[in-house]
Design an enzyme around this catalytic site. Sequence first.
Site, PDB file in Angstrom:
ATOM      1  N   HIS A 482       0.836  -1.205   0.000  1.00  0.00           N
ATOM      2  CA  HIS A 482       0.000   0.000   0.000  1.00  0.00           C
ATOM      3  C   HIS A 482       0.875   1.261   0.000  1.00  0.00           C
ATOM      4  CE1 HIS A 482      -3.611   2.398   1.292  1.00  0.00           C
ATOM      5  NE2 HIS A 482      -2.646   3.196   1.729  1.00  0.00           N
ATOM      6  N   GLU A 483       1.756   1.334   0.961  1.00  0.00           N
ATOM      7  CA  GLU A 483       2.588   2.543   1.062  1.00  0.00           C
ATOM      8  C   GLU A 483       3.520   2.659  -0.141  1.00  0.00           C
ATOM      9  OE1 GLU A 483       1.770   4.805   3.060  1.00  0.00           O
ATOM     10  OE2 GLU A 483       0.430   3.582   4.285  1.00  0.00           O
ATOM     11  N   HIS A 486       1.754   4.436  -2.851  1.00  0.00           N
ATOM     12  CA  HIS A 486       1.866   5.890  -2.677  1.00  0.00           C
ATOM     13  C   HIS A 486       3.244   6.373  -3.131  1.00  0.00           C
ATOM     14  CE1 HIS A 486      -1.855   6.715  -0.576  1.00  0.00           C
ATOM     15  NE2 HIS A 486      -1.569   5.988   0.471  1.00  0.00           N
ATOM     16  N   HIS A 489       3.462   6.830  -6.729  1.00  0.00           N
ATOM     17  CA  HIS A 489       2.733   8.033  -7.148  1.00  0.00           C
ATOM     18  C   HIS A 489       3.669   9.245  -7.053  1.00  0.00           C
ATOM     19  CE1 HIS A 489      -1.532  10.093  -6.739  1.00  0.00           C
ATOM     20  NE2 HIS A 489      -1.050  10.187  -7.961  1.00  0.00           N
TER      21      HIS A 489
END
Length: 699
Positions: A482-483, A486, A489
């Site tokens: 998940h991280e 990010h 991104h």
Amino acid sequence: MNQSDPPSGPSDAAGDNPFFQEWTGPFGAPPFGRIAPAHFPPAFDRAFAAHDAEVAAIAADTAAPGFDNTIVALELSGRLLGRVTDVFRALASAHTNPALLEIERDIAPRRARHWDGILHNGRLFGRIDALYREREHHALTAEQQRVLERYHLDFKRAGAALAAPAKARLAAINERLASLGTTFSQNVLADEQAYTLVLESEEDLAGLPDYVRAAARAAAQERGHEHGHVITLSRSSVEPFLQFSARRDLREKAFRAWIARGEGGGATDNRAIIAEMVALRAERSALLGYETFAHYRLDDAMAKTPAAVRGLLDRVWAPARARALADRDELAALAQQQGGNFEFAAFDWRYYAEKLRKLKCDVDEASIKPYLQLNHMIEAAFYTAGKLFGLSFERRTDVPVWHPDVQVWDVHGADGSHRGLFFGDYFARASKRSGAWMTTLRDQEKLAGDIRPLVVNVMNFSKAPDGEATLLSFDDARTLFHEFGHALHGLLSDVTYPMISGTSVQTDFVELPSQLYEHWLERPEILRRFALHYRTGAAMPDDLMARLIAAGTFNQGFATVEYVASALVDLDLHLLADTQGFDVGAFEQTALTRIGMPAEIVMRHRPAHFAHVFSGGGYASAYYSYMWSEVLDADAFAAFEEAQDIFDPATAKRLHDHIYAAGGSRDPAALYDSFRGRLPTPDALLRKRGLLDETGVRS
Ligand SMILES: [Zn+2]
């Protein structure tokens, strides 16, 4: 002004202050080894003053407002402040100490005052407003138009168009909110630091598998206990304990401490802070012309309105609650069967759910975890980024870090060029806030040169004792992916203007790149290659993997209920227009009763430690964002499944171009539509959580 050209000012006594020097080390990364807490106050002083002077000059420009002399000038201003703030935030959250905590309390209200001084500058807003009105007559690129719109909106949403008394009151409110948010998060940290459950004897360890014992031993050593084991209130410490401890009395003790963070009475109690924050947010929203804070907050979100948010949450709540109640009955029956002569309680749920998972899915944490080594899961995240986006990662040991556990990688693009640095800070420690997050030490942009991002992931995994492999739970591994989503991104961002770089997007869209990335972890293509037993090196057996993947919807009633309850309470808190006599305890009770919260489930984050909502408030009235983004990510991953290749190059390219590289360059709905060709419905989400069929909920 650029980063190598700090503002000149009165000669500084602290001539060795790294913030006043060019950072000449590898990749221009912050020289953490030379940065001390004492450097921050003078650096902030000079940075605020320099930024004020720059903005004053932009506002006083006598030339007609143009994109360059207004927006570009603003985008290039405040560089020293950005540099100091980014480093300070990273340290204050991941490796803090009493000196930094004190500076944080001092700086938070000053930063709020500083930004309001800019956002409420009438001459400056006059120039932005004039430019915005005339935007058709300035030959602007699509990205420039978007940046101008965002500036105009930010100023308007901050009250730039209001009369002086309203602006003054807004500034006072913002300053107070900044102080309250800082105290809130420091109180939670203090409660977490203050608590340890010390396990002295073999009886205290009953039921705990080896890796939980090892992590508890490492936590004890970190806290200076020569012997014994320690459970902390970090999620990765207390949750496994609740899953495995056969000692119901100790489970109850740990659980009660965990859910009471921030409301223990005394100096670190957050309840009065919450009441004041809720009231101030309501007052601020009224000054800005909105019915409630939720209306204000959601106006600049993909969801747009509280009704849209409630529509999604209610739709998920009913089937999730029904499932959770059925699961509760099954768990309570299992507890009785196994001789438990007690009323089934919240601190029993994880323990019996683990047993039931073993019975029903033939999967248990203890059999999976040996295959999930931290280092291999990091490699798996990198490998996926390589297959999708052509990235490669090279470990660097010459880049300064803030703690010896932090690892750094040089990130290369498909053409071999340097794309940025990735910092991974994976282990829980007393100096770190709980949770997991991504942040940056520098954002990608092309305005002040070809600036490559420095991206950070922080997690709170329990560290194995020295010389042993750190093993993750499947949830931990999911958090890592998940991280890292990010992080991508931030790393893949390919825009010109800092305003719209990387994760600078709406909160209910920002969880799409992160949650979408979790899908690859759950695929045999990844697990087969990277889920290798830490002792034997053998790959996870296919039948275990199949059972693990099939167990993906197990206990989803519980997970959905604890999440949606938090999101609904967050929404309700910020739909209050009248905050007279507000009492958060009573409010929480009423809100939960109204939705029929099962007594055996506690909100994932209770208000008194709900950092998403009250530390800084990035997710205030926006905790629903994870579910809003999940509607998108469930539908987005289906694009790869439809292509029958989870690395399908054409789909990956669209994903790269319109989502991961696009930052906030366009409206989120437009970005998603460009990737997928349409907007999604919640069906894919309900199906993914196993909540669609049996409940009859359909679109
Ligand atoms: Zn996230």
